[in-house]
Design a protein around this motif. Sequence first.
Motif, short mmCIF file in Angstrom:
data_model
loop_
_atom_site.label_atom_id
_atom_site.label_comp_id
_atom_site.label_asym_id
_atom_site.label_seq_id
_atom_site.Cartn_x
_atom_site.Cartn_y
_atom_site.Cartn_z
N GLU A 206 -19.32 -16.74 72.21
CA GLU A 206 -20.15 -17.95 72.25
C GLU A 206 -20.86 -18.07 73.61
N TYR A 207 -20.20 -17.60 74.66
CA TYR A 207 -20.77 -17.63 76.01
C TYR A 207 -22.17 -16.99 76.01
N VAL A 208 -22.32 -15.89 75.26
CA VAL A 208 -23.59 -15.15 75.25
C VAL A 208 -24.71 -16.05 74.71
N SER A 209 -24.45 -16.70 73.59
CA SER A 209 -25.46 -17.60 73.01
C SER A 209 -25.77 -18.74 73.97
N GLU A 210 -24.73 -19.32 74.54
CA GLU A 210 -24.93 -20.45 75.45
C GLU A 210 -25.74 -20.02 76.66
N LEU A 211 -25.42 -18.83 77.16
CA LEU A 211 -26.13 -18.33 78.35
C LEU A 211 -27.60 -18.10 78.03
N LEU A 212 -27.86 -17.47 76.89
CA LEU A 212 -29.26 -17.18 76.54
C LEU A 212 -30.03 -18.47 76.25
N ARG A 213 -29.34 -19.44 75.68
CA ARG A 213 -29.99 -20.73 75.42
C ARG A 213 -30.33 -21.44 76.73
N THR A 214 -29.41 -21.33 77.71
CA THR A 214 -29.58 -22.07 78.96
C THR A 214 -30.46 -21.32 79.96
N ALA A 215 -30.22 -20.00 80.07
CA ALA A 215 -30.94 -19.24 81.10
C ALA A 215 -32.27 -18.71 80.60
N GLY A 216 -32.44 -18.69 79.29
CA GLY A 216 -33.68 -18.12 78.73
C GLY A 216 -33.34 -16.86 77.95
N ARG A 217 -34.02 -16.71 76.81
CA ARG A 217 -33.68 -15.61 75.90
C ARG A 217 -34.03 -14.25 76.47
N ASP A 218 -34.85 -14.24 77.53
CA ASP A 218 -35.19 -12.95 78.11
C ASP A 218 -34.23 -12.54 79.24
N PHE A 219 -33.21 -13.35 79.50
CA PHE A 219 -32.18 -12.94 80.47
C PHE A 219 -31.42 -11.79 79.82
N ARG A 220 -31.13 -10.74 80.61
CA ARG A 220 -30.58 -9.52 80.01
C ARG A 220 -29.05 -9.54 80.06
N VAL A 221 -28.47 -9.80 78.90
CA VAL A 221 -27.01 -9.83 78.81
C VAL A 221 -26.52 -8.48 78.29
N PHE A 222 -25.47 -7.98 78.94
CA PHE A 222 -24.83 -6.73 78.51
C PHE A 222 -23.39 -7.04 78.15
N CYS A 223 -22.97 -6.50 77.03
CA CYS A 223 -21.57 -6.67 76.66
C CYS A 223 -20.73 -5.80 77.58
N GLY A 224 -19.60 -6.33 78.02
CA GLY A 224 -18.71 -5.55 78.89
C GLY A 224 -17.35 -5.40 78.29
#
Length: 313
Positions: free
Chosen positions: A171-189
């Motif tokens: 859920e953190y990933v969705s929250e982060l992209l919603r808050t920081a912007g969908r173009d923020f580059r999230v990588f699964c670790g």
Amino acid sequence: MSEFKGSIVPLVTPFKNGQIDEAAMERLIERQIAAGSHGLSVGGTTGEPGTLSLEERKYLIELAVKLIKGRVPLLAGTGTLRLDETLEITRFAQKVGAAGALVITPYYIKPNQEGLYRFFGQVAQAVPDFPIVLYNIPGRAGVEIKVETAARLRRDFPNIIGLKHSSKDVEYVSELLRTAGRDFRVFCGLEALTFPMMCVGAVGTIAATANWLPQETAQMCQLTLEGKYQEALELHYYGLEANDAIFWDTNPIPLKTVLSWMGLLEKEWRAPLGPTTPEIEARLRRMAESYGLIPKKEPHPPVLTDPAKKEYV
Ligand SMILES: O=C(O)C1=N[C@H](C(=O)O)C[C@H](O)C1
């Protein structure tokens, strides 16, 4: 700034007689590039940075740049629990030609969120043209980068381009992209969650399993990026046992054990990591055989006790 995507493989650090093994490093890198990995990383958790000296960490980054020869981007792990050391390694990584830095949350100290903001902010300011990926790994660091802190960092420092998320909290990933912007580059670790996290917008993975299964990991990422979810799902299930095996003992012990059987490096890691058990080795052997990483052992020959050569099984 956007060259990082797909499978960025956190390489193990090969040792021989206690020293970084340059020839093994070259074997690992060539194998990864031939398999189609999108990028490489050194000095991540899997690379045992906590047991490398500052000079060794810099040497490793420079060595990787030299061996990669610009074929794929290098994300250099540059974080430590000290700001001065982190600044030194990060500046060095930029100077020698890494494409970006992966900066871990300062571990052990348990800083508050304002402390984390200032720490990462100072790193970003020191190298304003150098992409920084934050590394959130609460299980090892003892502290989490909260969504709000990551979003604030992204807003205030344009070279903070993304975050590697090593936690089961999808859920953190969705929250982060919603808050920081969908173009923020999230990588699964966290290997097993690569596909689920990419389905909600992560752009790739930094997963130790790719040291064993580089092609499958890169393909799964590529298919997901292209929206071919059903095919990617098959690879997700294919990799599950290997993902699990990474953690049958402390990472990178299982990883290096199997890579040594594959003839890629010595079975060496640094203290305080200790030897694994015969039981874990036996399980690893079965797993590695089932993925074709090592040849299957010949079945035990039947016992011949009878002079007439009659077989008793
Ligand atoms: O080295 C890494 O990067 C990773 N390490 C994690 C860990 O060892 O806890 C797991 C993941 O494979 C990425």
